[in-house]
Design a protein around this motif. Structure first.
Motif, PDB file in Angstrom:
ATOM      1  N   ARG A  65       0.828  -1.214   0.000  1.00  0.00           N
ATOM      2  CA  ARG A  65       0.000   0.000   0.000  1.00  0.00           C
ATOM      3  C   ARG A  65       0.858   1.259   0.000  1.00  0.00           C
ATOM      4  O   ARG A  65       0.531   2.256  -0.653  1.00  0.00           O
ATOM      5  N   LEU A  66       1.961   1.252   0.739  1.00  0.00           N
ATOM      6  CA  LEU A  66       2.859   2.410   0.750  1.00  0.00           C
ATOM      7  C   LEU A  66       3.487   2.640  -0.613  1.00  0.00           C
ATOM      8  O   LEU A  66       3.813   3.781  -0.976  1.00  0.00           O
ATOM      9  N   ASP A  67       3.663   1.557  -1.372  1.00  0.00           N
ATOM     10  CA  ASP A  67       4.211   1.685  -2.732  1.00  0.00           C
ATOM     11  C   ASP A  67       3.169   2.124  -3.744  1.00  0.00           C
ATOM     12  O   ASP A  67       3.481   2.244  -4.934  1.00  0.00           O
ATOM     13  N   GLY A  68       1.939   2.353  -3.288  1.00  0.00           N
ATOM     14  CA  GLY A  68       0.891   2.857  -4.175  1.00  0.00           C
ATOM     15  C   GLY A  68       0.025   1.799  -4.814  1.00  0.00           C
ATOM     16  O   GLY A  68      -0.716   2.103  -5.764  1.00  0.00           O
ATOM     17  N   ALA A  69       0.090   0.561  -4.328  1.00  0.00           N
ATOM     18  CA  ALA A  69      -0.735  -0.504  -4.901  1.00  0.00           C
ATOM     19  C   ALA A  69      -2.187  -0.312  -4.497  1.00  0.00           C
ATOM     20  O   ALA A  69      -2.492   0.019  -3.346  1.00  0.00           O
ATOM     21  N   SER A  70      -3.073  -0.525  -5.432  1.00  0.00           N
ATOM     22  CA  SER A  70      -4.507  -0.447  -5.152  1.00  0.00           C
ATOM     23  C   SER A  70      -4.963  -1.714  -4.434  1.00  0.00           C
ATOM     24  O   SER A  70      -4.240  -2.719  -4.427  1.00  0.00           O
ATOM     25  N   PRO A  71      -6.151  -1.681  -3.800  1.00  0.00           N
ATOM     26  CA  PRO A  71      -6.654  -2.904  -3.140  1.00  0.00           C
ATOM     27  C   PRO A  71      -6.712  -4.100  -4.077  1.00  0.00           C
ATOM     28  O   PRO A  71      -6.429  -5.230  -3.661  1.00  0.00           O
ATOM     29  N   ARG A  72      -7.082  -3.877  -5.341  1.00  0.00           N
ATOM     30  CA  ARG A  72      -7.137  -4.983  -6.289  1.00  0.00           C
ATOM     31  C   ARG A  72      -5.744  -5.533  -6.556  1.00  0.00           C
ATOM     32  O   ARG A  72      -5.555  -6.753  -6.649  1.00  0.00           O
ATOM     33  N   GLN A  73      -4.764  -4.660  -6.694  1.00  0.00           N
ATOM     34  CA  GLN A  73      -3.399  -5.121  -6.921  1.00  0.00           C
ATOM     35  C   GLN A  73      -2.838  -5.857  -5.707  1.00  0.00           C
ATOM     36  O   GLN A  73      -2.126  -6.853  -5.855  1.00  0.00           O
ATOM     37  N   VAL A  74      -3.175  -5.376  -4.520  1.00  0.00           N
ATOM     38  CA  VAL A  74      -2.726  -6.059  -3.303  1.00  0.00           C
ATOM     39  C   VAL A  74      -3.306  -7.469  -3.247  1.00  0.00           C
ATOM     40  O   VAL A  74      -2.610  -8.435  -2.908  1.00  0.00           O
ATOM     41  N   PHE A  75      -4.577  -7.569  -3.599  1.00  0.00           N
ATOM     42  CA  PHE A  75      -5.233  -8.878  -3.562  1.00  0.00           C
ATOM     43  C   PHE A  75      -4.621  -9.819  -4.583  1.00  0.00           C
ATOM     44  O   PHE A  75      -4.349 -10.992  -4.282  1.00  0.00           O
ATOM     45  N   ARG A  76      -4.375  -9.317  -5.797  1.00  0.00           N
ATOM     46  CA  ARG A  76      -3.893 -10.181  -6.871  1.00  0.00           C
ATOM     47  C   ARG A  76      -2.414 -10.521  -6.728  1.00  0.00           C
ATOM     48  O   ARG A  76      -2.009 -11.652  -7.028  1.00  0.00           O
TER      49      ARG A  76
ATOM     50  N   THR B 275      -1.958 -11.145  -1.774  1.00  0.00           N
ATOM     51  CA  THR B 275      -2.809 -12.091  -1.040  1.00  0.00           C
ATOM     52  C   THR B 275      -2.879 -13.445  -1.733  1.00  0.00           C
ATOM     53  O   THR B 275      -2.642 -14.487  -1.113  1.00  0.00           O
ATOM     54  N   VAL B 276      -3.217 -13.459  -3.005  1.00  0.00           N
ATOM     55  CA  VAL B 276      -3.400 -14.725  -3.716  1.00  0.00           C
ATOM     56  C   VAL B 276      -2.116 -15.549  -3.762  1.00  0.00           C
ATOM     57  O   VAL B 276      -2.138 -16.750  -3.463  1.00  0.00           O
ATOM     58  N   PRO B 277      -0.941 -14.966  -4.102  1.00  0.00           N
ATOM     59  CA  PRO B 277       0.282 -15.795  -4.054  1.00  0.00           C
ATOM     60  C   PRO B 277       0.597 -16.314  -2.650  1.00  0.00           C
ATOM     61  O   PRO B 277       1.143 -17.417  -2.508  1.00  0.00           O
ATOM     62  N   SER B 278       0.259 -15.554  -1.627  1.00  0.00           N
ATOM     63  CA  SER B 278       0.569 -15.979  -0.258  1.00  0.00           C
ATOM     64  C   SER B 278      -0.295 -17.145   0.195  1.00  0.00           C
ATOM     65  O   SER B 278       0.126 -17.945   1.045  1.00  0.00           O
ATOM     66  N   ILE B 279      -1.513 -17.242  -0.338  1.00  0.00           N
ATOM     67  CA  ILE B 279      -2.426 -18.314   0.095  1.00  0.00           C
ATOM     68  C   ILE B 279      -2.505 -19.423  -0.941  1.00  0.00           C
ATOM     69  O   ILE B 279      -3.431 -20.244  -0.901  1.00  0.00           O
ATOM     70  N   ARG B 280      -1.554 -19.486  -1.857  1.00  0.00           N
ATOM     71  CA  ARG B 280      -1.592 -20.492  -2.921  1.00  0.00           C
ATOM     72  C   ARG B 280      -1.640 -21.925  -2.390  1.00  0.00           C
ATOM     73  O   ARG B 280      -2.381 -22.758  -2.919  1.00  0.00           O
ATOM     74  N   PRO B 281      -0.876 -22.283  -1.329  1.00  0.00           N
ATOM     75  CA  PRO B 281      -1.000 -23.664  -0.820  1.00  0.00           C
ATOM     76  C   PRO B 281      -2.409 -24.007  -0.361  1.00  0.00           C
ATOM     77  O   PRO B 281      -2.891 -25.116  -0.609  1.00  0.00           O
ATOM     78  N   THR B 282      -3.079 -23.072   0.301  1.00  0.00           N
ATOM     79  CA  THR B 282      -4.458 -23.331   0.739  1.00  0.00           C
ATOM     80  C   THR B 282      -5.402 -23.433  -0.452  1.00  0.00           C
ATOM     81  O   THR B 282      -6.307 -24.267  -0.460  1.00  0.00           O
TER      82      THR B 282
END
Length: 321
Positions: free
Chosen positions: A225-236, A239-246
């Motif tokens: 977020r500090l780098d200017g990422a939008s909520p959609r970019q943060v999610f894509r 979030t999604v790469p971090s929860i890939r095993p699940t």
């Protein structure tokens, strides 16, 4: 019909004898490990012996028997060679079951995971997370048979001049449309059955993915977020790469469960109107039509389809460790 205690007594005695024998074996193993020194491999084998015995008697031997039956005729006694497997890939009804199973295996895991992921992302950091997850988990408290009956009433059809009792047709009529036989019109009826399956399984995906999303380090999210990422970019991208095993666990679990889809098809259409799947066809062939060999061949096919998925899941879990 009253319960006949005398008639059931031999069965109860046989059950008690089996439990007693199993308990005696376990007790002897524990005594042997306690009194005498045992190496690690020997001790592990002795502790696993009861479970291995049960797996052999309840899974391995029936599986081998099913494989042998798949090469026999309808009586299960005469050799038929590959006739049952040739029938499986040439008969129109069997091909319909294979096609519908493929549709189920593609759509159900994808829809369950997608809907569960979106729902989890919406409620993961909400104050009402517990309530929201309780609501989406409610369908899982209903058996697949119950879910099939519920959705059968949702799709219920009455002639246009009669009062509609099905929720979907009531909505259609309310907006000026004509009621439809949703479970009769092929191939769309297969998709309506898929909707029922997705409804029952979305809660499972949502709960697992909610926990995974909450476990994503907050530092990564804040840095993005500090780098200017939008909520959609943060999610894509975070979030999604971090929860890939699940995500992988959810998809694979749904794939295995979808291959065995039976209850919803049985209660909603009984496999009629082009909605047959492999698991239901196996039941019909073996127990309804008396085609033991064909039913066994379909069971072997299910095993062949499910085994690679399970093996991949086990391998993925070991790699994650």
């Amino acid at each position: 019909m009253p319960f006949d205690v005398a008639a059931q007594r031999p069965k109860l005695l046989f059950l008690l004898q089996g439990v007693a024998c199993f308990a005696a074996v376990v007790l002897l193993i524990l005594l042997a490990l306690h009194r005498g020194p045992a190496r690690r491999r020997g001790a592990a084998f002795l502790l696993l012996a009861p479970a291995l015995l049960l797996l052999t008697a309840g899974l391995l031997l029936p599986g081998l028997q099913t494989l042998a039956l798949s090469f026999t005729d309808s009586t299960g006694t005469a050799w038929a060679g590959l006739d049952n497997y040739v029938w499986m890939f040439t008969d129109p009804g069997a091909l319909t079951a294979l096609r519908n199973t493929l549709v189920w295996v593609v759509l159900v895991p994808l829809l369950v995971t997608a809907v569960g992921l979106l729902y989890a992302a919406a409620v993961a950091h909400s104050r009402f997370r517990a309530l929201a997850l309780s609501v989406v988990l409610m369908p899982m408290a209903v058996s697949f048979v119950g879910a099939g009956l519920v959705w059968r009433f949702v799709y219920a059809y009455r002639p246009a001049e009669a009062e509609q009792i099905g929720l979907l047709n009531r909505l259609v009529v309310a907006f000026g449309g004509e009621p439809r036989q949703w479970l009769v019109d092929s191939p769309w009826n297969v998709l309506f059955l898929v909707v029922a399956a997705v409804w029952t399984q979305t809660g499972f995906a949502a709960v697992l993915l909610t926990g995974a999303i909450r476990a994503v380090p907050r530092e990564l999210v804040e840095a993005a977020r500090l780098d200017g990422a939008s909520p959609r970019q943060v999610f894509r991208r975070i979030t999604v790469p971090s929860i890939r095993p699940t995500l992988l666990v959810v998809v694979l679990a749904e794939v295995v469960g979808t291959f065995k889809a039976f209850d919803i098809v049985k209660t909603m259409t009984a496999g009629q109107f082009g909605t047959e799947v492999v698991a239901h066809a196996m039941y019909d062939q073996a127990f309804r039509y008396g085609e033991t060999g064909r039913g066994a061949a379909l069971a072997v096919l299910l095993f062949v389809l499910v085994a690679p998925v399970v093996a991949y899941q086990v391998r993925a879990q070991r790699s994650a460790r």
